[in-house]
Design an enzyme around this catalytic site. Structure first.
Site, PDB file in Angstrom:
ATOM      1  N   ILE A 183       0.819  -1.202   0.000  1.00 38.34           N
ATOM      2  CA  ILE A 183       0.000   0.000   0.000  1.00 38.34           C
ATOM      3  C   ILE A 183       0.856   1.256   0.000  1.00 38.34           C
ATOM      4  O   ILE A 183       0.365   2.341  -0.170  1.00 38.34           O
ATOM      5  CB  ILE A 183      -0.951  -0.091   1.206  1.00 38.34           C
ATOM      6  CG1 ILE A 183      -2.209   0.704   0.990  1.00 38.34           C
ATOM      7  CG2 ILE A 183      -0.256   0.263   2.482  1.00 38.34           C
ATOM      8  CD1 ILE A 183      -3.325   0.212   1.863  1.00 38.34           C
ATOM      9  N   GLY A 184       2.163   1.096   0.165  1.00 33.17           N
ATOM     10  CA  GLY A 184       2.971   2.327   0.166  1.00 33.17           C
ATOM     11  C   GLY A 184       4.454   2.060   0.116  1.00 33.17           C
ATOM     12  O   GLY A 184       5.240   2.814   0.684  1.00 33.17           O
ATOM     13  N   GLY A 185       4.851   1.000  -0.555  1.00 33.20           N
ATOM     14  CA  GLY A 185       6.283   0.753  -0.732  1.00 33.20           C
ATOM     15  C   GLY A 185       6.805  -0.462   0.009  1.00 33.20           C
ATOM     16  O   GLY A 185       8.016  -0.647   0.123  1.00 33.20           O
ATOM     17  N   SER A 186       5.897  -1.319   0.521  1.00 35.98           N
ATOM     18  CA  SER A 186       6.370  -2.444   1.336  1.00 35.98           C
ATOM     19  C   SER A 186       7.144  -3.473   0.520  1.00 35.98           C
ATOM     20  O   SER A 186       8.024  -4.142   1.047  1.00 35.98           O
ATOM     21  CB  SER A 186       5.207  -3.104   2.080  1.00 35.98           C
ATOM     22  OG  SER A 186       4.226  -3.553   1.194  1.00 35.98           O
TER      23      SER A 186
ATOM     24  N   SER B 141      -0.052  -1.509  10.788  1.00 34.41           N
ATOM     25  CA  SER B 141       1.390  -1.274  10.614  1.00 34.41           C
ATOM     26  C   SER B 141       2.158  -2.586  10.720  1.00 34.41           C
ATOM     27  O   SER B 141       3.196  -2.686  11.358  1.00 34.41           O
ATOM     28  CB  SER B 141       1.927  -0.277  11.655  1.00 34.41           C
ATOM     29  OG  SER B 141       1.315   0.971  11.497  1.00 34.41           O
ATOM     30  N   ARG B 142       1.623  -3.640  10.064  1.00 38.52           N
ATOM     31  CA  ARG B 142       2.194  -4.951  10.282  1.00 38.52           C
ATOM     32  C   ARG B 142       3.057  -5.495   9.148  1.00 38.52           C
ATOM     33  O   ARG B 142       3.796  -6.461   9.353  1.00 38.52           O
ATOM     34  CB  ARG B 142       1.079  -5.981  10.570  1.00 38.52           C
ATOM     35  CG  ARG B 142       0.135  -6.239   9.383  1.00 38.52           C
ATOM     36  CD  ARG B 142      -0.867  -7.343   9.704  1.00 38.52           C
ATOM     37  NE  ARG B 142      -0.257  -8.638   9.804  1.00 38.52           N
ATOM     38  CZ  ARG B 142       0.010  -9.446   8.773  1.00 38.52           C
ATOM     39  NH1 ARG B 142      -0.304  -9.072   7.551  1.00 38.52           N
ATOM     40  NH2 ARG B 142       0.588 -10.612   8.967  1.00 38.52           N
TER      41      ARG B 142
ATOM     42  N   THR C 165       5.731  -4.555   7.071  1.00 38.81           N
ATOM     43  CA  THR C 165       7.193  -4.585   7.105  1.00 38.81           C
ATOM     44  C   THR C 165       7.679  -5.336   8.344  1.00 38.81           C
ATOM     45  O   THR C 165       8.697  -6.016   8.317  1.00 38.81           O
ATOM     46  CB  THR C 165       7.758  -3.152   7.062  1.00 38.81           C
ATOM     47  OG1 THR C 165       7.240  -2.519   5.889  1.00 38.81           O
ATOM     48  CG2 THR C 165       9.273  -3.143   7.003  1.00 38.81           C
TER      49      THR C 165
ATOM     50  N   GLY D 181       7.079  -0.712  12.965  1.00 37.94           N
ATOM     51  CA  GLY D 181       5.840  -0.423  12.226  1.00 37.94           C
ATOM     52  C   GLY D 181       5.683   1.075  12.222  1.00 37.94           C
ATOM     53  O   GLY D 181       6.035   1.741  13.196  1.00 37.94           O
TER      54      GLY D 181
ATOM     55  N   GLU E  83       0.758   3.981  11.255  1.00 39.02           N
ATOM     56  CA  GLU E  83      -0.440   4.452  11.947  1.00 39.02           C
ATOM     57  C   GLU E  83      -0.208   5.580  12.941  1.00 39.02           C
ATOM     58  O   GLU E  83      -0.983   6.519  13.007  1.00 39.02           O
ATOM     59  CB  GLU E  83      -1.106   3.265  12.652  1.00 39.02           C
ATOM     60  CG  GLU E  83      -1.206   2.127  11.661  1.00 39.02           C
ATOM     61  CD  GLU E  83      -2.282   1.137  11.958  1.00 39.02           C
ATOM     62  OE1 GLU E  83      -1.924   0.057  12.386  1.00 39.02           O
ATOM     63  OE2 GLU E  83      -3.460   1.431  11.784  1.00 39.02           O
TER      64      GLU E  83
END
Lengths: 160, 759, 290
Positions: B481-484, B522-523, B525, B710, B713
């Protein structure tokens, strides 16, 4: 009523399509020409994800009718890179992580390119107001604004 | 603190993301970019009423329309029992879920789905919707959380029995939770000052730019393929299986690229409808929400009504806090009342705490997760009242936070005792930051606030396949969702000892990788990262075994160092190190393919803390607020890809600023949403914001191989109070309700003028 | 399903005939930034869409020999903004036009569309009114000219008759010692509809005394207001604090707003006074610099 037969130049190529009156340029790009790089976020001109150039003018393709485009020159995100070479803005966005989910990115890039072609030395405020019609919910705009300004500096040949 | 000494070759570097080129050239396929041959189009009929009994639905005319291939209503879905099952970011009640995706006995909010149609074109589907006749009996409705809790309020669910509290008779309270530590009476007795205040926040939407979209294709033998934009393809599979009574093995869900979610795409809206329409019509069905539908029918986060009471000694030591958080859930139970209670004062070492929370149903769309669900709401109250204590006592607002800071060994009011945490570090950095020391001009003010989020682990599975040329494919099941993907590839490269550009990470469909819980909390990474690292280690173990085989030594005698198998010591023998690529190249001769794998329910998430500094300028004549400068300091454990860590922090802060200043749902007297578009639901635009200085603090989480906590959030937790505290600093007027929009702020400023004149 | 005709006349007469002969609702397409939104939201269901952009007169922006301008009804904001002459002479009109939506919207948004959409909050309208602009209307009975403030009849309604459309606007020559300005209040910095909009055009004499003024307010009544009392409050003054207070009060008194999702009656009224003062200061400053 029969569909309209439209001829335009799209990303440098002569392009023909049929559309109904209701179909917007965005509908045509996505549904008739299979170019899905331009996104529909709102269909009301409020998000800028469908930004394209029509006759060198930055517009929301959701607010242009396909039927209006006869004889026009349209440039979308798919035409931004030159063969294998990314446009400097595309390259800079990658290097500086100026995208997160990426849904707004095509529209932002098209809009930013239009800005730099008009003004190769924009201030932060000018970049922010120029891009105010391109909503991004992920980045807080910080890295987008920096990437645009840093591309402008590169294109001007400023020393870093 | 940031470790500048390069301990790692790849972790902590700023590489180009693997999916980047697709996304800057328009190639990336998002939810609505997908199509398949023979596809037809689905549309949803939605209730115009906030609360109404559905007496009957007549779909006969719609079905008769040329081009219509299927029409469905709630009758096409079997009913579900009322029980809680763990899924998504909370517990799922399928009885509620089936009613939320398609109204059954009653329509419970403006925009509630009532029927759906699939037709050869979207226009025909739209025309068919107009032919469906729904006989409604309109009922009184309730939108506001405090109103919904009053005696005599319209009741949404007559049969609902609240959990955690006894209430005689029907109620809109779905759930009551409470947390306590120590003895607040004793704490208030010890206090030199006590302040008590009420606060209110509006429900806000996640505001992802990509509307929900799905293509579903069900074959005659009952096999379903679903392509959709989701934060959890495995959740979609589970929900569709349960709602449609299909075996899990018959559903394959492929996540598209996702155009933002922030928690809002952890649930299903269109997926079960499209699947059922496809089943009924025998054709693939595509459905995409309009922006208006996104606002009217998809989940915002709760609005809240809070009271907070705080006691402190003259020296600033907080002796007790009591809080109550009433959170609106929308039409079905599910407000994040628990996390709101748990996060409110978690940054502080306070011995006496009592906090409760209510989950209250109202006639609005059911809430969905949104970045640190619940925490920003309660923190607005807690961080505002702490600011007030600081002002009352004449103590610097950061000093009072440092004085009360939670540290290693502090017991949080919600239960656990913190291990190594970095809260105090964020405050220290804030105190010394040049932003905090910069002068302010007229009508300008500065505010600070802190925030907390647990971060979560959960189920993750990953596979690391070593290719014959020495490259690797990392297969995980967590939508990026944002670069993971970049972070997962960096950790895999580091662990394998090969170059980042030799690692290709992909997000797999539900049939191609083991179960993965949603991208949320926030899980990714942290937890999926851990699974990837373990899978890479599994591959390394196999590589060492292959080297041992070649050298004819015991596997234990081989170690992995910098991408090479090496003898563990000179006693093993004098062997030239074998590179990963040379081992990969002869894998067929040494035992076949090398595939690392790991699947686990990851524990040991490290809590994250942040402290934000915000400068504003207030136009005293119009109430307009300009955010002049913003600094967000956050302990992230370890920044695997610092650019995307900064991006998460900047994006979260920006969303918080929007929540603080202008975002709100506006309902008319009939309970219909009056601003279902980006024109009047005002998320921040580029010119609304300054640069957001993201300061990364790294206090590693000792339960992750690279120290990850994480990131996503906690950055949305502090902004609302930081902005409110800055406005108070600029004007002397404390705003206790969000949003602090120009009309509301001007009214408050005028009221303060009147009060001052009277005194 | 598909019943909308699309026509692209090349002459004014052809357009008038199409509009006059249309079955059902005929809609003019200039920039389309309102029309397409309404079409998509099923707020309108026209029988024919008439794209007027192939009519040369609607696309021209000309500075006439007397210093006045003729602005085609379909000229886009971005085109006007790039013109140094009009931007220097009438910065308020250009600012107001420029505030209609984003850069993308500017690529299309026209004065004709903004006026005929007849929203009480259209940004360009108060500035056009303050500047004394007139609209050149073509119709079945030939041409006529109306002051801009006479065009709208109420929210979504114009005084144009069937078959009529606006071909172009006249913007007077900038008076010597004249200045204009437009300000609006929005909650964000961009992309919003005006909660209140205020336009002002005025002239000063050598001593800095206001010799003439026209002040207009948008979004505080069903149509854009010309606030004569506000002009009276400052004509003959040097914008001393008392004059500014009187101006503020006159602007507030003229307001007849509604409570809606964008603002309350109280807020709109108060801000109308604030913007009145601010916009007049800017206009006077501009006039003084000439």
């Amino acid at each position: 009523m029969a569909k309209h037969h439209i001829s335009m130049t799209l990303n440098g190529e002569p392009t023909e399509f049929l559309c109904s009156t209701r179909q917007t340029l965005l509908d045509v790009l996505r549904d008739e020409l299979n170019l899905t790089g331009s996104k529909e976020g709102c269909a009301s001109g409020d998000c800028g994800a469908c930004s394209v150039m029509v006759d060198d003018r930055l517009v929301c393709s959701c607010l242009v009718l396909g039927a209006e485009c006869d004889g026009k020159t349209v440039e979308s995100i798919e035409g931004m890179a030159d063969g294998e070479n990314l446009h400097p803005l595309q390259q800079k966005f990658l290097e500086e992580a100026a995208l997160q989910c990426g849904i707004c990115t095509p529209g932002v890039l098209v809009a930013a390119k239009a800005l730099l072609e008009k003004n190769n030395n924009p201030t932060e405020t000018e970049v922010r107001y120029w891009l105010a019609g391109n909503l991004c919910r992920c980045t807080g705009y910080d890295k987008i604004v920096r990437a645009v300004m840093s591309t402008a500096a590169d294109m001007r040949g400023d020393a870093k | 603190m940031s470790s500048e000494n390069r301990k790692y070759k790849w972790v902590g570097t700023r590489q180009i993301r693997p999916d980047g080129h697709d996304k800057v050239t328009g190639r990336a396929k998002f939810g609505s970019d997908f199509s398949v041959s023979g596809m037809i189009h689905g549309r949803v009929l939605r209730s115009p009423h906030a609360h109404a009994v559905i007496k009957s639905i007549d779909t006969s005319e719609a079905e008769a329309l040329n081009g219509v291939k299927a029409v469905i209503t709630s009758k096409d879905f079997k009913d579900q029992s009322s029980e809680l099952k763990a899924a998504g970011e909370g517990m799922i009640n399928y009885r509620d879920m089936t009613r939320n995706i398609m109204a059954r006995e009653k329509a419970l909010y403006d925009g509630h789905a009532v029927a759906a149609v699939a037709a050869t074109t979207a226009e025909i589907a739209d025309a068919a919707l107009e032919l469906i006749k729904v006989d409604y009996e309109v009922l009184p409705h309730v939108i506001d959380v405090d109103e919904a809790m009053k005696d005599g309020a319209p009741i949404l669910h007559e049969e609902m029995v609240p959990s955690g509290i006894e209430i005689g008779g029907p109620t809109n309270i779905a759930k009551f939770v409470e947390f306590s530590l120590g003895d607040t009476k004793k704490g208030f007795d010890e206090a030199d000052i006590i302040i008590e205040r009420s606060y209110k926040t509006e429900a806000v939407h996640q505001g992802y730019i990509e509307p929900h979209a799905v293509v579903a294709s069900v074959t005659e033998d009952g096999q379903a393929q679903i392509w959709c934009c989701t934060q959890g393809q495995f959740q979609v599979r589970a929900f569709v299986a349960q709602l449609l009574g299909m075996p899990t093995s018959s559903i394959r869900v492929t996540p598209s690229e996702i155009g933002g979610g922030f928690g809002g795409k952890t649930v299903v809206y269109l997926e079960p409808l499209a699947t059922l329409l496809s089943k009924k019509s025998g054709k693939p069905v595509k459905m995409t929400m309009t922006r208006e539908e996104v606002f009217r029918a998809s989940g915002p986060t709760s609005g809240g009504s809070m009271t907070y009471k705080i006691g402190a000694k003259k020296d600033g030591k907080i002796t007790a806090v009591e809080g109550s958080n009433k959170l609106l859930a929308g039409a079905f139970s599910g407000a994040p009342a628990g996390p709101a209670c748990m996060c409110a004062v978690a940054p502080y070492d306070i011995k006496n705490v009592y906090i409760n929370g209510y989950d209250v149903v109202v006639n609005r769309p059911k809430v969905a997760a949104y970045r640190a669900p619940g925490a920003p709401i309660s923190a607005f109250g807690a961080e505002s009242i702490i600011d007030e204590v600081a002002k009352e006592l004449g103590i610097d607002p950061l000093k009072i936070r440092k004085l009360n800071a939670a540290k290693k060994g502090t017991q949080a009011a919600y239960g656990p005792t913190f291990r190594e945490i970095g809260y105090e570090e964020t405050v220290d950095i804030a105190m010394g930051h040049d932003h905090y020391l910069a002068p302010l001009g007229p009508n300008q003010g500065r505010g600070v606030a802190s925030g907390f989020w647990f971060n979560i682990g959960g189920e993750s599975s990953a596979t690391v396949n070593i290719n014959e040329d020495g490259t690797a494919v990392v297969i995980s099941g967590s939508p990026d969702i944002g670069g993971s993907r970049a972070s997962l590839a960096l950790m895999a490269a580091e662990t394998l000892g090969i170059d980042y550009d030799k690692v290709r990470p992909i997000v797999a469909d539900t049939a191609s990788v083991g179960y993965n819980f949603v991208t949320g909390g926030s899980r990714v990474t942290f937890a999926t990262g851990l699974a990837v690292v373990e899978a890479a280690k599994d591959a390394v173990r196999q590589l060492c075994e292959r080297a041992a085989k070649i050298w004819e030594v015991d596997a234990e005698a081989v170690i992995w160092d910098d991408g090479h198998a090496k003898p563990a010591s000179s006693n093993v023998g004098d062997f030239e190190p074998l590179s990963l690529s040379s081992l990969a190249g002869q894998a067929n001769k040494t035992g076949g393919p090398i595939c690392g794998h790991n699947a686990q329910n990851v524990q040991g998430a490290g809590p994250a803390f942040a402290t934000h500094i915000c400068d504003v300028e207030v136009d005293p004549e119009t109430g307009n607020v300009t955010v002049l400068r913003y600094t967000a300091i956050q302990d992230v454990g370890r920044a695997i890809h610092p650019s995307y860590v900064e991006g998460q922090i900047q994006g979260g802060a920006a969303q918080g600023i929007g929540w603080a200043l202008n975002e709100e749902y506006i309902y008319n007297s009939k309970g219909q949403l009056d601003n279902p578009g980006f024109l009047d639901y005002r998320i921040p635009v580029a010119s609304d914001l300054p640069m957001i200085d993201a300061v990364i603090v790294e206090v590693p989480n000792d339960r992750h191989p690279y120290g990850v906590r994480g990131v996503g959030e906690v950055p949305i937790v502090p902004p609302m109070a930081a902005v409110a505290n800055a406005i108070e600093n600029a004007t002397g007027v404390r705003m206790s309700a969000l949003p602090m929009s120009p009309p509301r702020l001007l009214a408050a400023l005028d009221q303060a003028d009147v009060k001052e004149a009277a005194e | 399903m598909e019943s909308i005709q699309f026509r692209k006349p090349e002459t004014v007469d052809e357009a008038v005939k199409l509009l006059q002969g249309a079955d059902g609702d005929a809609r003019i397409l200039a920039g389309g930034t309102d029309l397409l939104v309404q079409l998509r939201a099923h707020m309108i269901d026209p029988g024919v869409i008439v794209d007027i952009k192939s009519i040369a007169e609607t696309r021209e922006l000309t500075k006439n020999d007397d210093g006045s301008y003729t602005i085609g009804a379909a000229v886009a904001g971005a085109e006007a903004h790039e013109r140094d002459d009009i931007t220097a002479d009438w910065p308020g009109v250009i600012e107001a036009w420029d505030l209609i939506g984003s850069t993308q919207i500017q690529g299309r948004a026209s004065l004709g569309g903004n006026l005929c959409n007849a929203s009480p909050a259209g940004d360009s309208v108060p500035a056009m009114v303050a500047a004394g602009m007139t609209a050149n209307i073509a119709g079945p009975d030939g041409r006529r000219t109306l002051p801009v403030e006479k065009i709208t009849a109420g929210p979504g309604k114009t005084n144009l008759k069937k078959g009529e459309f606006i071909v172009s606007f006249n913007l007077p020559a900038k008076p010597s010692n004249g200045g204009d300005a437009y300000l609006r209040l929005i909650p964000r910095t961009e992309m919003d509809i005006a909660v209140v909009g205020c336009g002002a055009a005025l002239t000063l004499d050598e001593s800095g005394t206001v010799t003439s003024a026209k002040i207009s307010l948008g979004a505080v009544a069903a149509t854009v207001l010309v606030v004569e009392d506000a002009a009276k409050a400052i004509i003959g003054t040097k914008l001393e604090p008392e004059a500014m207070s009187a101006l503020d009060a006159a602007c507030q008194a003229a307001c007849n707003p509604i409570d809606d999702k964008r603002g309350t009656v109280e807020y709109r009224t108060k801000v109308a006074g604030v913007l009145g003062r601010r916009v007049v200061s800017i206009a006077a400053n501009r006039a003084g610099k000439n």
